[in-house]
Design a protein around this motif. Structure first.
Motif, PDB file in Angstrom:
ATOM      1  N   LYS A   1       7.666  17.303   6.014  1.00  0.00           N
ATOM      2  CA  LYS A   1       7.099  16.771   7.262  1.00  0.00           C
ATOM      3  C   LYS A   1       5.588  16.612   7.131  1.00  0.00           C
ATOM      4  N   CYS A   2       4.908  17.630   6.627  1.00  0.00           N
ATOM      5  CA  CYS A   2       3.450  17.544   6.475  1.00  0.00           C
ATOM      6  C   CYS A   2       3.062  16.504   5.431  1.00  0.00           C
TER       7      CYS A   2
ATOM      8  N   ILE B   1       0.783  13.180   6.192  1.00  0.00           N
ATOM      9  CA  ILE B   1      -0.451  12.857   5.463  1.00  0.00           C
ATOM     10  C   ILE B   1      -0.393  11.418   4.958  1.00  0.00           C
ATOM     11  N   ILE B   2       0.736  11.038   4.390  1.00  0.00           N
ATOM     12  CA  ILE B   2       0.889   9.679   3.858  1.00  0.00           C
ATOM     13  C   ILE B   2       0.848   8.644   4.976  1.00  0.00           C
ATOM     14  N   VAL B   3       1.552   8.901   6.068  1.00  0.00           N
ATOM     15  CA  VAL B   3       1.590   7.950   7.188  1.00  0.00           C
ATOM     16  C   VAL B   3       0.207   7.798   7.817  1.00  0.00           C
TER      17      VAL B   3
ATOM     18  N   GLN C   1     -10.333   9.214  -0.556  1.00  0.00           N
ATOM     19  CA  GLN C   1     -11.110   9.694   0.598  1.00  0.00           C
ATOM     20  C   GLN C   1     -10.237   9.735   1.844  1.00  0.00           C
ATOM     21  N   GLU C   2      -9.468   8.689   2.049  1.00  0.00           N
ATOM     22  CA  GLU C   2      -8.615   8.637   3.236  1.00  0.00           C
ATOM     23  C   GLU C   2      -7.492   9.678   3.154  1.00  0.00           C
ATOM     24  N   LEU C   3      -6.940   9.877   1.968  1.00  0.00           N
ATOM     25  CA  LEU C   3      -5.930  10.921   1.789  1.00  0.00           C
ATOM     26  C   LEU C   3      -6.510  12.298   2.112  1.00  0.00           C
ATOM     27  N   THR C   4      -7.733  12.547   1.676  1.00  0.00           N
ATOM     28  CA  THR C   4      -8.387  13.828   1.937  1.00  0.00           C
ATOM     29  C   THR C   4      -8.621  14.023   3.432  1.00  0.00           C
TER      30      THR C   4
ATOM     31  N   MET D   1       0.819  -1.208   0.000  1.00  0.00           N
ATOM     32  CA  MET D   1       0.000   0.000   0.000  1.00  0.00           C
ATOM     33  C   MET D   1       0.858   1.265   0.000  1.00  0.00           C
ATOM     34  N   GLU D   2       2.069   1.176   0.525  1.00  0.00           N
ATOM     35  CA  GLU D   2       2.903   2.374   0.636  1.00  0.00           C
ATOM     36  C   GLU D   2       3.154   3.043  -0.720  1.00  0.00           C
TER      37      GLU D   2
END
Length: 98
Positions: free
Chosen positions: A37-38, A42-44, A79-82, A13-14
């Motif tokens: 960093k931001c 967001i990805i983590v 959706q999860e990224l948002t 998934m990474e």
């Protein structure tokens, strides 16, 4: 049975989430902070809320990537990224430059 640390276990998934972030979020959203960093946060955070898809082979990685060609699965990632983007922007883990 002892698990060999040398074996390569990989969350497929990474790279999928990173790719979606780079292809869909960065060009389409004006981020409050575009620092590394931001972006990493967001990805983590996104990865922590999606089901991991572990594999130990390149064939397994290709299979998982093919599964995520499904529009519904792509929508779930976006959706999860948002959601993650909104959380990180509302509570960044560093001071924003004024």
């Amino acid at each position: 049975m002892e698990f060999a640390r040398a074996s390569s276990v990989f969350n497929a998934m990474e790279p999928i989430v990173v790719s979606f972030f780079e292809e869909h979020i960065l060009p389409n959203y004006s981020l409050k902070c575009g620092c590394d960093k931001c972006a990493t946060d967001i990805i983590v955070l996104t990865l922590n809320h999606l089901k991991p898809q572990y594999t130990s082979t390149q064939a397994g990685q290709a299979y998982i990537k093919a599964l995520y060609m499904n529009p519904q699965m792509q929508s779930d990632i976006l959706q999860e990224l948002t959601r993650s983007l909104q959380i990180v922007e509302s509570k960044p883990q560093h001071q924003l430059a004024e």
